[in-house]
Design a protein around this motif. Structure first.
Motif, PDB file in Angstrom:
ATOM      1  N   LEU A   1     -29.074 -57.966   0.037  1.00 19.31           N
ATOM      2  CA  LEU A   1     -29.746 -59.249  -0.189  1.00 19.31           C
ATOM      3  C   LEU A   1     -30.652 -59.246  -1.413  1.00 19.31           C
ATOM      4  O   LEU A   1     -31.286 -60.261  -1.710  1.00 19.31           O
TER       5      LEU A   1
ATOM      6  N   PRO B   1     -30.057 -62.261  -4.239  1.00 11.79           N
ATOM      7  CA  PRO B   1     -30.533 -63.608  -3.900  1.00 11.79           C
ATOM      8  C   PRO B   1     -32.040 -63.680  -3.657  1.00 11.79           C
ATOM      9  O   PRO B   1     -32.677 -64.688  -3.995  1.00 11.79           O
TER      10      PRO B   1
ATOM     11  N   ALA C   1     -25.481 -59.648   4.751  1.00  9.79           N
ATOM     12  CA  ALA C   1     -25.032 -59.959   3.397  1.00  9.79           C
ATOM     13  C   ALA C   1     -24.164 -61.212   3.380  1.00  9.79           C
ATOM     14  O   ALA C   1     -24.262 -62.049   2.472  1.00  9.79           O
ATOM     15  N   PHE C   2     -23.314 -61.360   4.408  1.00  8.97           N
ATOM     16  CA  PHE C   2     -22.464 -62.550   4.503  1.00  8.97           C
ATOM     17  C   PHE C   2     -23.303 -63.809   4.689  1.00  8.97           C
ATOM     18  O   PHE C   2     -23.090 -64.826   4.025  1.00  8.97           O
TER      19      PHE C   2
ATOM     20  N   GLU D   1     -25.076 -64.727   1.513  1.00  9.21           N
ATOM     21  CA  GLU D   1     -24.221 -65.331   0.490  1.00  9.21           C
ATOM     22  C   GLU D   1     -23.892 -66.786   0.811  1.00  9.21           C
ATOM     23  O   GLU D   1     -23.818 -67.635  -0.080  1.00  9.21           O
ATOM     24  N   HIS D   2     -23.704 -67.108   2.113  1.00  8.47           N
ATOM     25  CA  HIS D   2     -23.206 -68.435   2.485  1.00  8.47           C
ATOM     26  C   HIS D   2     -24.295 -69.373   3.015  1.00  8.47           C
ATOM     27  O   HIS D   2     -24.174 -70.591   2.867  1.00  8.47           O
TER      28      HIS D   2
ATOM     29  N   TRP E   1     -30.521 -66.115   2.081  1.00 11.15           N
ATOM     30  CA  TRP E   1     -31.017 -64.846   2.610  1.00 11.15           C
ATOM     31  C   TRP E   1     -31.928 -65.018   3.815  1.00 11.15           C
ATOM     32  O   TRP E   1     -32.016 -64.134   4.673  1.00 11.15           O
TER      33      TRP E   1
ATOM     34  N   THR F   1     -21.207 -54.558  -8.146  1.00  8.93           N
ATOM     35  CA  THR F   1     -20.844 -55.730  -8.939  1.00  8.93           C
ATOM     36  C   THR F   1     -20.958 -55.492 -10.441  1.00  8.93           C
ATOM     37  O   THR F   1     -20.077 -55.875 -11.211  1.00  8.93           O
TER      38      THR F   1
ATOM     39  N   ASP G   1     -18.883 -60.489  -5.878  1.00 12.12           N
ATOM     40  CA  ASP G   1     -19.951 -60.483  -4.880  1.00 12.12           C
ATOM     41  C   ASP G   1     -19.406 -60.468  -3.450  1.00 12.12           C
ATOM     42  O   ASP G   1     -20.022 -59.889  -2.549  1.00 12.12           O
ATOM     43  N   GLY G   2     -18.267 -61.098  -3.242  1.00 12.07           N
ATOM     44  CA  GLY G   2     -17.696 -61.169  -1.901  1.00 12.07           C
ATOM     45  C   GLY G   2     -17.282 -59.832  -1.326  1.00 12.07           C
ATOM     46  O   GLY G   2     -17.107 -59.702  -0.110  1.00 12.07           O
TER      47      GLY G   2
END
Length: 397
Positions: A25, A28, A148-149, A152-153, A156, A228, A235-236
């Motif tokens: 994290l 972000p 982390a998922f 990202e979506h 954080w 990355t 990032d995915g």
């Protein structure tokens, strides 16, 4: 193995997810809070510092309190710390929430480890600790990638809310499944407990644990940007690779927990040696995506393969003070978790690149390996079984 030990392991899942999820994290959080990635990495160190301070402090403060009541209070405070982190409007408040959460986490680890050790025979100590450490492994398999998922979506902050919910579930398990453990008839004496710090083997165990943990987390804390920016992954990929680290950790914990009770020093020497080699390989091949992914899995295995032995060693040399032994081990791990990310951030700030964190981690592991050799040599010279160490078990390497 008593059911209560597994409940403690499940509780550690929530603690471990919060402790490790920031590795996925940092980007972000850095963007949202307007800070650099190395400064965001200090949030990992903040948690570790809180555990270093909190473990012995809370162990002493709760020494004469009922164990179950202490565990309930600490997991509740930890959950509140996650809520505070999710709502934090500034970096400074988020930093403070991490320290508070860490204090509660440290106390739970120290008391929980002492409870787990008390419920099993001497020859099953490493296996009992492997169950608790297994909670950390599962956190790395499921919790950290899920964090982390979510980061990202959903942002954080959603990861912090999720850990808060997991903490509430853990609280229910502690309340309903951990048995009442009465305070000993003979009240613990702080002076006698503190006497363990006169044993040089205790301090060697502290140093080995700190350096071994620091070596791993020097690189792991900055794994997301390494994947990355250096390996060239999208990032995915980050949650999946973090999940592979967790799978390796879960496998390592299971194997190390079974072997360490019979071959404690053998596990320490082989596990730390493997981590050293793997970290060096990561530094050399960091620009290769496939190799980096494979090395991440293997690092998870080697790090957690060693962890049960590190915990059991401290309880063996400081057995007359089980709560302080658990606290000291927790503090030692988190001295490493503090120093590792700090050293990693330092080499990044010096423009050596993200891959250099693995070289720095390998250097820490080499030092840990040397101290294990010193501890083994001192152990071999002593054939006297004292109140704080059983040579009958540990002489088998």
């Amino acid at each position: 193995m008593p059911l209560a030990v597994y409940i403690l392991g499940l509780s550690v899942f929530a603690l471990g997810t919060s402790e490790f999820m920031l590795s996925g994290l940092l980007p972000p959080i850095a963007d949202d809070m307007g800070v650099s990635i190395p400064r965001a990495g200090l949030l990992i160190s903040a948690f570790a510092i809180g555990m270093v301070v909190g473990a012995p402090l809370l162990a002493v403060a709760t020494l004469r309190l009922p164990r179950k009541t202490t565990l309930v209070a600490l997991i509740s405070l930890f959950g509140l710390g996650q809520v505070a982190g999710a709502l934090a409007p500034t970096y400074e408040i988020l930093f403070a929430s991490r320290v508070v959460s860490a204090l509660a986490c440290a106390g739970f680890w120290a008391v929980g480890a002492a409870v787990a050790i008390a419920m099993v025979p001497f020859g099953a100590r490493a296996r009992a600790m492997a169950v608790m450490i297994g909670g950390l492994s599962i956190a790395n398999v499921l919790g950290v990638p899920a964090g982390a998922f979510l980061g990202e979506h959903l942002g954080w902050r959603s990861a912090f809310w999720a850990v808060g919910i997991a903490s509430a579930i853990a609280l229910v398990g502690v309340v309903t499944r951990i048995p009442h453990i009465p305070v000993p008839t003979e009240k613990p004496q702080l002076r006698r407990e503190l006497a363990i710090y006169r044993d040089r083997q205790v301090w060697l165990s502290v140093a080995v644990t700190a350096l071994a943990a620091g070596g791993i987390f020097c690189a792991f804390s900055y794994l997301a940007p390494l994947l990355t920016d250096v390996a060239g992954l999208d990032d995915g990929w980050v949650p999946s690779v973090l999940g592979l680290f967790g799978l390796g950790a879960l496998a390592g914990t299971a194997v190390g927990g079974r072997v360490a009770d019979a071959h404690l020093f053998g596990v320490l020497l082989s596990g730390i040696s493997a981590s050293t080699v793997l970290l060096a390989a990561l530094a050399i091949f960091a620009d290769g995506a496939a190799v980096t992914i494979a090395l991440t899995f293997l690092l998870g295995f080697s790090a957690f393969y060693t962890a049960p032995a590190l915990n059991a060693r401290m309880f063996n040399v400081a057995g007359v003070a089980p709560t302080l032994a658990g606290a000291t081990t927790t503090a030692a791990f988190n001295i490493g978790n503090t120093g590792g990310p700090w050293l990693g951030g330092t080499v990044i700030d010096a423009d050596f690149g993200f891959a250099s964190t693995a070289w720095a981690g390998a250097a820490m592991s080499v030092l840990a390996l040397g101290l294990v050799a010193v501890s083994l040599r001192l152990h071999g010279r002593s054939r006297v079984v004292t109140g704080s160490e059983s040579a009958a078990l540990e002489a088998r390497v």
